[in-house]
Design a protein around this motif. Structure first.
Motif, short mmCIF file in Angstrom:
data_model
loop_
_atom_site.label_atom_id
_atom_site.label_comp_id
_atom_site.label_asym_id
_atom_site.label_seq_id
_atom_site.Cartn_x
_atom_site.Cartn_y
_atom_site.Cartn_z
N LEU A 129 -4.94 -39.26 29.91
CA LEU A 129 -6.22 -39.11 29.21
C LEU A 129 -5.99 -38.75 27.74
N MET A 130 -6.56 -39.51 26.84
CA MET A 130 -6.40 -39.25 25.41
C MET A 130 -7.61 -38.57 24.80
N TYR A 150 -11.24 -31.19 19.60
CA TYR A 150 -9.90 -31.59 19.14
C TYR A 150 -9.94 -32.08 17.69
N HIS A 151 -10.85 -33.00 17.40
CA HIS A 151 -10.83 -33.62 16.06
C HIS A 151 -11.30 -32.66 14.97
N ASP A 196 -8.04 -43.90 17.54
CA ASP A 196 -9.44 -43.88 17.98
C ASP A 196 -10.40 -43.55 16.84
N ASP A 239 -1.71 -36.91 14.87
CA ASP A 239 -2.71 -36.98 15.95
C ASP A 239 -2.16 -37.92 17.02
N SER A 240 -1.10 -37.47 17.66
CA SER A 240 -0.34 -38.37 18.53
C SER A 240 -0.73 -38.24 19.99
N ASP A 296 1.14 -37.82 23.93
CA ASP A 296 2.10 -36.80 24.41
C ASP A 296 3.54 -37.18 24.05
N TYR A 305 -8.15 -31.52 28.78
CA TYR A 305 -6.69 -31.59 28.60
C TYR A 305 -5.98 -30.65 29.58
N TRP A 341 -5.07 -25.55 24.46
CA TRP A 341 -4.37 -26.52 23.62
C TRP A 341 -3.92 -25.89 22.32
N1 SPD Z 1 -2.60 -34.95 26.93
C1 SPD Z 1 -3.45 -35.51 25.98
C2 SPD Z 1 -2.97 -35.31 24.58
C3 SPD Z 1 -3.64 -36.22 23.64
C4 SPD Z 1 -3.54 -35.80 22.24
N2 SPD Z 1 -3.98 -36.80 21.33
C5 SPD Z 1 -5.30 -37.25 21.48
C6 SPD Z 1 -5.68 -38.23 20.41
C7 SPD Z 1 -7.11 -38.12 20.04
N3 SPD Z 1 -7.39 -38.65 18.75
#
Ligand code: SPD
Length: 281
Positions: free
Chosen positions: A51-52, A61-62, A86, A155-156, A158, A225, A230
């Motif tokens: 899952l991203m 997150y962003h 994304d 912003d990678s 895993d 996540y 996180w």
């Molecule tokens: N385990 C999920 C980690 C994902 C981190 N990157 C998410 C990218 C969102 N732009």
């Protein structure tokens, strides 16, 4: 028959969400890309089964990967985003009028194409005229860059598969060189909670701390996540993430956010003891 998507968090832990429909499925040159609609998390992007991002909690997150450094360094003009195909990080960055250019380096062109088609809000600002999108490996792109950026955001995905090189000491060293004298590096730093992920958290922190005089992590809660707990890495040549935060100045910008605020900024750097111990090991 019900359709469920399961994200394997560790060998012993799985996280499942009901899905209503599989919107897209593509084997790109880099990875398997799936997009699903789910009642609880909205539309979700899955890469190689992991899952991203989800429509429900991507804002956390962003916003945290973007506004923390932007509130510390008021002079950010040129930004490099590595990964982030994304578009969510770019969407937050374009809220700053002072930013002149954003280079987005994404290894998988199909992630960008599918995000534009199926994740319209997350990808909505990829068309901003300050944004240039490069389809290349992050490590290769940044090699040879010298003092070009004020801020690099990693912003990678895993730390295995396509993103593995973005957690190496070599990569952090190249980022140091690509940053100007007051540059900041932010990276998504995984979860410290499960034993299975602790080594990559510790190693990433150790590698970054060798290269940058200021290096710490901050935390937030991302429900979809692994473990929900996180971390992000904050590394800098000059700025301290709290001492150099000018809350009044950031608040005057009147940037609209749903999660980030300057009180939370300070609190995010207050770490639980188990995370401090992990980082100091
Ligand atoms: N385990 C999920 C980690 C994902 C981190 N990157 C998410 C990218 C969102 N732009």
């Amino acid at each position: 028959m019900e359709l469920w998507y399961t994200d394997q968090h560790t060998d012993d832990v799985r996280f499942s969400m009901k899905a209503s429909v599989q919107v897209a499925s593509k084997k790109s040159a880099v990875q398997q890309i799936d997009i699903l609609d789910t009642p609880a998390y909205g539309r979700v992007l899955v890469l190689d089964g992991g899952l991203m991002t989800t429509e429900k909690d991507e804002f956390i997150y962003h916003e945290m990967i973007t506004h923390v450094p932007m509130a510390v360094n008021p002079n950010v003009r040129n930004v490099l985003v590595i990964g982030g195909g994304d578009g969510g990080t770019v969407r937050e960055l374009v809220k700053y009028r002072k930013i002149e250019s954003i280079d987005l380096v994404e290894v998988d062109k199909d992630v960008v194409l599918l995000a534009k088609k199926y994740l319209p809000f997350t990808s909505s600002k990829l068309k901003d005229k300050r944004v240039s999108v490069w389809f290349e490996e992050g490590l290769r792109y940044v090699r040879g860059k010298k003092a070009e950026y004020d801020l690099i955001i990693v912003d990678s995905s895993d730390p295995y598969g396509p993103a593995e090189g973005l957690f190496t000491r070599e990569f952090y060293g190249t980022c140091f060189k690509a940053l100007r004298d007051d540059g900041i590096l932010i990276n998504q730093h995984e979860s410290p909670f499960y034993h299975a992920h602790q080594r990559s958290v510790r190693d990433a922190h150790r590698h970054i701390a060798v290269e940058f005089p200021v290096s710490t992590v901050y935390q937030c809660h991302i429900p979809s996540y692994p473990s929900g707990h996180w971390l992000f890495g904050f590394a800098s040549k000059k700025y301290h993430p709290i001492d150099d935060l000018d809350a009044a100045r950031w608040n005057k910008l009147s940037i609209s956010t749903r999660y980030y605020n300057t009180d939370l900024h300070r609190g995010a750097f207050a770490l639980p003891n188990y995370v401090k111990e992990l980082l100091n090991q």
